[in-house]
Design an enzyme around this catalytic site. Structure first.
Site, PDB file in Angstrom:
ATOM      1  N   LYS A  55     -67.723  33.773 -13.591  1.00 23.59           N
ATOM      2  CA  LYS A  55     -68.765  34.000 -12.920  1.00 23.59           C
ATOM      3  C   LYS A  55     -69.816  33.785 -12.883  1.00 23.59           C
ATOM      4  CE  LYS A  55     -66.902  34.162  -9.879  1.00 23.59           C
ATOM      5  NZ  LYS A  55     -65.470  33.538  -8.655  1.00 23.59           N
ATOM      6  N   SER A 272     -58.426  41.603 -16.350  1.00 18.27           N
ATOM      7  CA  SER A 272     -57.669  39.726 -16.755  1.00 18.27           C
ATOM      8  C   SER A 272     -57.489  39.540 -17.697  1.00 18.27           C
ATOM      9  CB  SER A 272     -58.436  39.515 -15.148  1.00 18.27           C
ATOM     10  OG  SER A 272     -60.074  39.101 -15.821  1.00 18.27           O
TER      11      SER A 272
HETATM   12  N1  PMP Z   1     -61.098  38.319 -14.091  1.00 21.02           N
HETATM   13  C1  PMP Z   1     -62.153  38.647 -13.388  1.00 21.02           C
HETATM   14  C2  PMP Z   1     -62.727  40.380 -14.087  1.00 21.02           C
HETATM   15  C3  PMP Z   1     -63.241  38.934 -11.971  1.00 21.02           C
HETATM   16  O1  PMP Z   1     -64.087  39.210 -11.965  1.00 21.02           O
HETATM   17  C4  PMP Z   1     -62.376  37.227 -11.866  1.00 21.02           C
HETATM   18  C5  PMP Z   1     -63.387  37.101 -10.237  1.00 21.02           C
HETATM   19  N2  PMP Z   1     -62.909  37.741  -9.614  1.00 21.02           N
HETATM   20  C6  PMP Z   1     -61.538  36.643 -11.981  1.00 21.02           C
HETATM   21  C7  PMP Z   1     -60.952  36.986 -12.866  1.00 21.02           C
HETATM   22  C8  PMP Z   1     -60.498  35.738 -11.332  1.00 21.02           C
HETATM   23  O2  PMP Z   1     -62.028  34.398 -11.248  1.00 21.02           O
HETATM   24  P1  PMP Z   1     -61.700  33.192  -9.941  1.00 21.02           P
HETATM   25  O3  PMP Z   1     -62.617  34.072  -8.880  1.00 21.02           O
HETATM   26  O4  PMP Z   1     -62.837  32.214 -10.154  1.00 21.02           O
HETATM   27  O5  PMP Z   1     -60.815  32.833  -9.691  1.00 21.02           O
END
Ligand code: PMP
Length: 322
Positions: A55, A272
């Site tokens: 991010k 994630s």
């Molecule tokens: N994984 C994590 C740990 C995140 O914090 C985020 C952001 N919300 C994402 C994946 C997904 O990224 P994006 O917002 O670019 O879809």
């Protein structure tokens, strides 16, 4: 090893924390590949960004965009809703550029995250945990509407600068780091900025690349930072037509793979990343050969208070998962 001599003429030297954003390494995960190595698995190591997550790219782009458009300047506070990583990035960059930062987020965000945010001086508005990130979005709209002159509200869910950051950096980096050989791109969906921006770049420059988005398989899940689109407020920047495949992954399998990444590859990453690997292994299973690039969005330190680390690591070192 000879260290470069620093001097006034050395323009490649970083000048501020913003210069450290992006250009993350691409790591190969051989332990998770089949023995013949014909399907290669790569992780884009986004925790190497200065704020510790993918991010940083979007937050830096949105703050610079706000400055360029005259929406952000002295006296304005940066305001947004964030499950954590965007907030950390705003707080870090806000501190470096002299802006106060105010963030709405669900109360149950991990204590480590709250402490990091407060360390950078951000003000936190904690919302009902039962309402998840959508509750934080509703609250930020109220706060903004009560006093719009006071704030710069980038609105990461609707701001094109979010996905464009990835169109301009993550996408080109992946293409260059694989010498154009990437065949599959996999990223989890949160705001969807990472997937949409990188995906659009790859679709234009390397149309053979299969684009795989990843979502939690249920509305209630433990995949922090990711969204279950069917039941969530759908981000304005999300483009549901972009993905060739939209995969669903479970929380438990993601926990297990997150633990295995630490134990077997020495990579302490966030949940994630385990979810992205779950999708990557499924894609790998269906291929004879290929080069799969998965986005590993953040590091594991912020999740160390979660209980799954203490559960027995059944399944670790079990071969034949893929
Ligand atoms: N994984 C994590 C740990 C995140 O914090 C985020 C952001 N919300 C994402 C994946 C997904 O990224 P994006 O917002 O670019 O879809």
């Amino acid at each position: 090893m000879t260290l470069p001599v620093a001097g006034a003429a050395d323009v490649s030297r970083p000048r501020s924390v913003l210069d450290l954003v992006g250009n993350t390494p691409l790591l190969r995960l051989r332990r998770f590949e089949r023995a013949d190595g014909r399907v290669q698995l790569y992780a884009k190591a986004e925790w190497k960004n200065p704020g510790g997550s993918v991010k940083d790219r979007a937050a830096a782009a949105m703050i610079l965009d706000g400055e360029q458009k005259g929406l952000l300047g002295a006296g304005r506070t940066v305001l947004d809703a964030t499950s954590g990583n965007t907030g950390i990035a705003y707080a870090m960059i806000g501190a470096a550029r002299g802006y106060p930062v105010k963030l709405c987020m669900p109360e149950n965000v991990t204590p480590e995250r709250k402490r990091i945010l407060r360390a950078y001086g951000a003000e936190l508005v904690l919302t009902d945990p039962m309402e998840g990130s959508d509750g934080a979005i509703r609250r930020v709209r109220e706060v903004y509407q009560a006093d719009p002159e006071r704030y710069y509200y980038p609105d990461q869910y609707s701001n094109p600068a979010n996905w464009k950051a990835h169109y301009q950096s993550t996408g080109p980096e992946i293409l260059a780091q694989t010498d154009g050989g990437v065949t599959h791109f996999i990223a989890g969906l949160g705001t969807s900025g990472t997937f949409v921006g990188t995906g659009r770049f790859l679709r234009e420059r390397a149309p053979h690349v299969q684009l795989v988005s990843v979502q939690p398989d249920t509305a209630l899940h433990g995949l922090e930072g990711m969204k279950h689109m069917e039941t969530a407020i759908v981000p304005g920047i999300y483009d549901a037509t972009l993905a060739d495949v939209d995969m669903r992954v479970g929380t438990e399998e993601s926990y297990l793979l997150t633990k295995r990444l630490a134990l077997e590859e020495g990579l302490l990453v966030g949940i994630s990343s385990g979810a992205a690997l779950a999708a990557g292994l499924r894609v790998a299973d269906s291929l004879e050969s290929g080069a799969i690039v998965m986005v590993f969005a953040d590091g594991g330190e912020k999740y160390l208070s979660e209980r799954f680390w203490e559960e027995p690591p059944e399944g670790s070192f079990v071969s034949g998962v893929n």
